[in-house]
Design a protein around this motif. Structure first.
Motif, PDB file in Angstrom:
ATOM      1  N   LEU A  81       0.824  -1.207   0.000  1.00  0.00           N
ATOM      2  CA  LEU A  81       0.000   0.000   0.000  1.00  0.00           C
ATOM      3  C   LEU A  81       0.861   1.260   0.000  1.00  0.00           C
ATOM      4  O   LEU A  81       0.589   2.222  -0.731  1.00  0.00           O
ATOM      5  N   LEU A  82       1.899   1.248   0.812  1.00  0.00           N
ATOM      6  CA  LEU A  82       2.797   2.400   0.863  1.00  0.00           C
ATOM      7  C   LEU A  82       3.463   2.623  -0.485  1.00  0.00           C
ATOM      8  O   LEU A  82       3.527   3.754  -0.992  1.00  0.00           O
ATOM      9  N   SER A  83       3.963   1.549  -1.076  1.00  0.00           N
ATOM     10  CA  SER A  83       4.572   1.653  -2.401  1.00  0.00           C
ATOM     11  C   SER A  83       3.576   2.186  -3.421  1.00  0.00           C
ATOM     12  O   SER A  83       3.911   3.033  -4.259  1.00  0.00           O
ATOM     13  N   ASP A  84       2.330   1.715  -3.323  1.00  0.00           N
ATOM     14  CA  ASP A  84       1.297   2.146  -4.268  1.00  0.00           C
ATOM     15  C   ASP A  84       1.005   3.638  -4.161  1.00  0.00           C
ATOM     16  O   ASP A  84       0.956   4.348  -5.165  1.00  0.00           O
ATOM     17  N   VAL A  85       0.784   4.128  -2.929  1.00  0.00           N
ATOM     18  CA  VAL A  85       0.365   5.529  -2.785  1.00  0.00           C
ATOM     19  C   VAL A  85       1.508   6.499  -3.045  1.00  0.00           C
ATOM     20  O   VAL A  85       1.270   7.687  -3.296  1.00  0.00           O
ATOM     21  N   LEU A  86       2.744   6.027  -2.997  1.00  0.00           N
ATOM     22  CA  LEU A  86       3.884   6.876  -3.342  1.00  0.00           C
ATOM     23  C   LEU A  86       4.222   6.817  -4.840  1.00  0.00           C
ATOM     24  O   LEU A  86       5.145   7.493  -5.298  1.00  0.00           O
ATOM     25  N   GLY A  87       3.459   6.012  -5.579  1.00  0.00           N
ATOM     26  CA  GLY A  87       3.719   5.881  -7.014  1.00  0.00           C
ATOM     27  C   GLY A  87       4.892   4.992  -7.343  1.00  0.00           C
ATOM     28  O   GLY A  87       5.224   4.820  -8.524  1.00  0.00           O
ATOM     29  N   ALA A  88       5.531   4.404  -6.330  1.00  0.00           N
ATOM     30  CA  ALA A  88       6.681   3.539  -6.592  1.00  0.00           C
ATOM     31  C   ALA A  88       6.257   2.282  -7.339  1.00  0.00           C
ATOM     32  O   ALA A  88       6.990   1.782  -8.203  1.00  0.00           O
ATOM     33  N   SER A  89       5.084   1.769  -7.029  1.00  0.00           N
ATOM     34  CA  SER A  89       4.604   0.573  -7.721  1.00  0.00           C
ATOM     35  C   SER A  89       4.399   0.856  -9.206  1.00  0.00           C
ATOM     36  O   SER A  89       4.853   0.089 -10.070  1.00  0.00           O
ATOM     37  N   MET A  90       3.729   1.963  -9.521  1.00  0.00           N
ATOM     38  CA  MET A  90       3.485   2.284 -10.924  1.00  0.00           C
ATOM     39  C   MET A  90       4.769   2.613 -11.666  1.00  0.00           C
ATOM     40  O   MET A  90       4.920   2.283 -12.845  1.00  0.00           O
ATOM     41  N   GLN A  91       5.725   3.252 -10.991  1.00  0.00           N
ATOM     42  CA  GLN A  91       6.989   3.537 -11.648  1.00  0.00           C
ATOM     43  C   GLN A  91       7.743   2.246 -11.961  1.00  0.00           C
ATOM     44  O   GLN A  91       8.343   2.094 -13.039  1.00  0.00           O
ATOM     45  N   THR A  92       7.703   1.291 -11.038  1.00  0.00           N
ATOM     46  CA  THR A  92       8.345   0.006 -11.276  1.00  0.00           C
ATOM     47  C   THR A  92       7.672  -0.737 -12.427  1.00  0.00           C
ATOM     48  O   THR A  92       8.339  -1.357 -13.265  1.00  0.00           O
ATOM     49  N   VAL A  93       6.336  -0.652 -12.474  1.00  0.00           N
ATOM     50  CA  VAL A  93       5.605  -1.254 -13.591  1.00  0.00           C
ATOM     51  C   VAL A  93       6.037  -0.616 -14.912  1.00  0.00           C
ATOM     52  O   VAL A  93       6.292  -1.306 -15.909  1.00  0.00           O
ATOM     53  N   ALA A  94       6.141   0.708 -14.944  1.00  0.00           N
ATOM     54  CA  ALA A  94       6.518   1.410 -16.172  1.00  0.00           C
ATOM     55  C   ALA A  94       7.916   1.010 -16.629  1.00  0.00           C
ATOM     56  O   ALA A  94       8.155   0.786 -17.822  1.00  0.00           O
ATOM     57  N   ILE A  95       8.843   0.895 -15.681  1.00  0.00           N
ATOM     58  CA  ILE A  95      10.218   0.532 -16.021  1.00  0.00           C
ATOM     59  C   ILE A  95      10.295  -0.877 -16.601  1.00  0.00           C
ATOM     60  O   ILE A  95      11.023  -1.134 -17.565  1.00  0.00           O
ATOM     61  N   ASN A  96       9.530  -1.782 -16.013  1.00  0.00           N
ATOM     62  CA  ASN A  96       9.641  -3.194 -16.373  1.00  0.00           C
ATOM     63  C   ASN A  96       8.681  -3.641 -17.463  1.00  0.00           C
ATOM     64  O   ASN A  96       8.732  -4.800 -17.891  1.00  0.00           O
ATOM     65  N   ASN A  97       7.814  -2.742 -17.904  1.00  0.00           N
ATOM     66  CA  ASN A  97       6.884  -3.060 -18.980  1.00  0.00           C
ATOM     67  C   ASN A  97       6.933  -1.954 -20.023  1.00  0.00           C
ATOM     68  O   ASN A  97       5.986  -1.172 -20.163  1.00  0.00           O
ATOM     69  N   PRO A  98       8.036  -1.875 -20.764  1.00  0.00           N
ATOM     70  CA  PRO A  98       8.168  -0.800 -21.754  1.00  0.00           C
ATOM     71  C   PRO A  98       7.113  -0.920 -22.846  1.00  0.00           C
ATOM     72  O   PRO A  98       6.589  -2.006 -23.120  1.00  0.00           O
ATOM     73  N   VAL A  99       6.785   0.217 -23.435  1.00  0.00           N
ATOM     74  CA  VAL A  99       5.831   0.249 -24.536  1.00  0.00           C
ATOM     75  C   VAL A  99       6.298  -0.723 -25.607  1.00  0.00           C
ATOM     76  O   VAL A  99       7.467  -0.717 -26.015  1.00  0.00           O
ATOM     77  N   SER A 100       5.386  -1.593 -26.054  1.00  0.00           N
ATOM     78  CA  SER A 100       5.801  -2.690 -26.918  1.00  0.00           C
ATOM     79  C   SER A 100       4.778  -2.935 -28.007  1.00  0.00           C
ATOM     80  O   SER A 100       3.925  -3.818 -27.900  1.00  0.00           O
ATOM     81  N   GLY A 101       4.808  -2.116 -29.038  1.00  0.00           N
ATOM     82  CA  GLY A 101       4.078  -2.372 -30.274  1.00  0.00           C
ATOM     83  C   GLY A 101       2.637  -2.783 -30.157  1.00  0.00           C
ATOM     84  O   GLY A 101       2.209  -3.720 -30.827  1.00  0.00           O
ATOM     85  N   GLY A 102       1.878  -2.132 -29.303  1.00  0.00           N
ATOM     86  CA  GLY A 102       0.457  -2.436 -29.216  1.00  0.00           C
ATOM     87  C   GLY A 102       0.078  -3.416 -28.141  1.00  0.00           C
ATOM     88  O   GLY A 102      -1.110  -3.788 -28.030  1.00  0.00           O
ATOM     89  N   ALA A 103       1.024  -3.868 -27.338  1.00  0.00           N
ATOM     90  CA  ALA A 103       0.699  -4.767 -26.236  1.00  0.00           C
ATOM     91  C   ALA A 103      -0.179  -4.046 -25.215  1.00  0.00           C
ATOM     92  O   ALA A 103      -0.055  -2.839 -25.013  1.00  0.00           O
ATOM     93  N   THR A 104      -1.052  -4.789 -24.563  1.00  0.00           N
ATOM     94  CA  THR A 104      -1.894  -4.222 -23.519  1.00  0.00           C
ATOM     95  C   THR A 104      -1.025  -3.654 -22.406  1.00  0.00           C
ATOM     96  O   THR A 104      -0.056  -4.285 -21.982  1.00  0.00           O
ATOM     97  N   GLN A 105      -1.376  -2.472 -21.940  1.00  0.00           N
ATOM     98  CA  GLN A 105      -0.573  -1.811 -20.915  1.00  0.00           C
ATOM     99  C   GLN A 105      -0.755  -2.472 -19.550  1.00  0.00           C
ATOM    100  O   GLN A 105      -1.838  -2.963 -19.211  1.00  0.00           O
ATOM    101  N   ALA A 106       0.312  -2.461 -18.790  1.00  0.00           N
ATOM    102  CA  ALA A 106       0.305  -3.030 -17.442  1.00  0.00           C
ATOM    103  C   ALA A 106      -0.028  -1.957 -16.419  1.00  0.00           C
ATOM    104  O   ALA A 106       0.098  -0.760 -16.678  1.00  0.00           O
TER     105      ALA A 106
END
Length: 296
Positions: A81-106
């Protein structure tokens, strides 16, 4: 001692602390761990020095983390929860799921997933007695080339209309979660509940933080997905209800425009796709096509 000299000596003392801590990690055998720890030290000490953290504030931070540990158990993860509300979770998701040719976003995983969800057949009901408006969700799983992905494991979970996941109840109920597999044509379908907004747990230290910073604990209405198949990147995502509350202020920053989905309300008595009788209730239907990226 003049002020300029005092400031210079103070800076030297603080720099020396950083240098000695960094040196303590120089012999770390694992190169990746050494990189992570030394970078953490540099950024952490830079933060401490920038805000000139007081000892009282440091003690408060330690008490906060201790409280987060005490409230965490096998059914509640305060640190997520702490990671989520600080945006750390979403930033980690963005880093590890780069934009990839039309793939569904994480998007974020969240703290309410459990490993032992029941299996349901395609067209089955994951609600399992959880209260809410029935929702028919369907779609097709494909790869980046548009080919159907048969046998993809689709794990789904959601809150009931009262905004609570099954693990938040004390009676060990199971509802609002399950997994199924896509067919040979990549298609899937299941009954769930029309998502409703709910607050993340705010009766602990993370809730106190949100209150102190005048932030809402509410999440936009959503349904969780985790989709996996051999040779393809596992997708962790949500779908969000178009027109739902809190789309612009989701407490964990999880909303992405591509994941906002129409849940079209059907009048009571409207025939269902599988002939299910709903006892004169309204229901909704949504389509969510899933595109999996290639594994790296």
């Amino acid at each position: 001692m003049n002020e300029e000299r005092a400031a210079s000596e103070q800076e030297a003392v603080e720099n020396d602390v950083v240098a000695r801590v960094l040196a303590s990690f120089e012999n770390t055998p694992d190169a990746r761990l050494r990189l992570v720890m030394t970078s953490l030290v540099r950024h952490l000490h830079a933060f401490l020095r920038e805000v000139r953290l007081t000892e009282t504030e440091w003690e408060s931070a330690i008490a906060f983390l201790t409280a987060a540990g005490h409230i965490t158990d096998d059914r509640r993860q305060e640190f997520i929860l702490l990671s989520d509300v600080l945006g750390a979770s979403m930033q980690t998701v963005a880093i590890n799921n780069p934009v990839s040719g039309g793939a569904t976003q994480a998007t974020v995983f969240g703290p309410f997933f459990v490993d032992d969800a029941p299996h349901v057949e395609r067209g089955g009901d994951i609600a399992l007695g959880a209260v809410g408006e029935p929702a028919w969700v369907e779609g097709v799983v494909t790869d980046l080339r548009g080919d159907p992905v048969p046998g993809a494991r689709i794990e789904v979970w959601e809150a009931d209309e009262d905004g609570r996941y099954d693990v938040q109840y004390a009676d060990a109920r199971v509802g609002g979660r399950g997994y199924l597999y896509s067919g040979i044509d990549g298609r899937y379908a299941f009954w769930g509940l029309t998502p409703t907004p709910y607050p993340i747990p705010f009766d602990g230290p993370v809730g106190d933080l949100l209150t102190a910073t005048a932030r809402s604990p509410y999440r936009a209405p959503h349904l969780h997905f985790m989709v996996s198949a051999p040779g393809l990147r596992t997708l962790i995502t949500h779908i969000f209800v178009r027109g739902g509350e809190y789309l612009d202020s989701d407490s964990v920053f999880g909303v992405k425009e591509s994941l906002i989905t129409d849940f079209v309300v059907q009048d009571a008595g409207t025939p269902t796709p599988d002939g299910r009788e709903l006892g004169g209730r309204t229901w909704s239907r949504a389509r969510f096509d899933i595109v999996l990226a290639d594994s790296e």
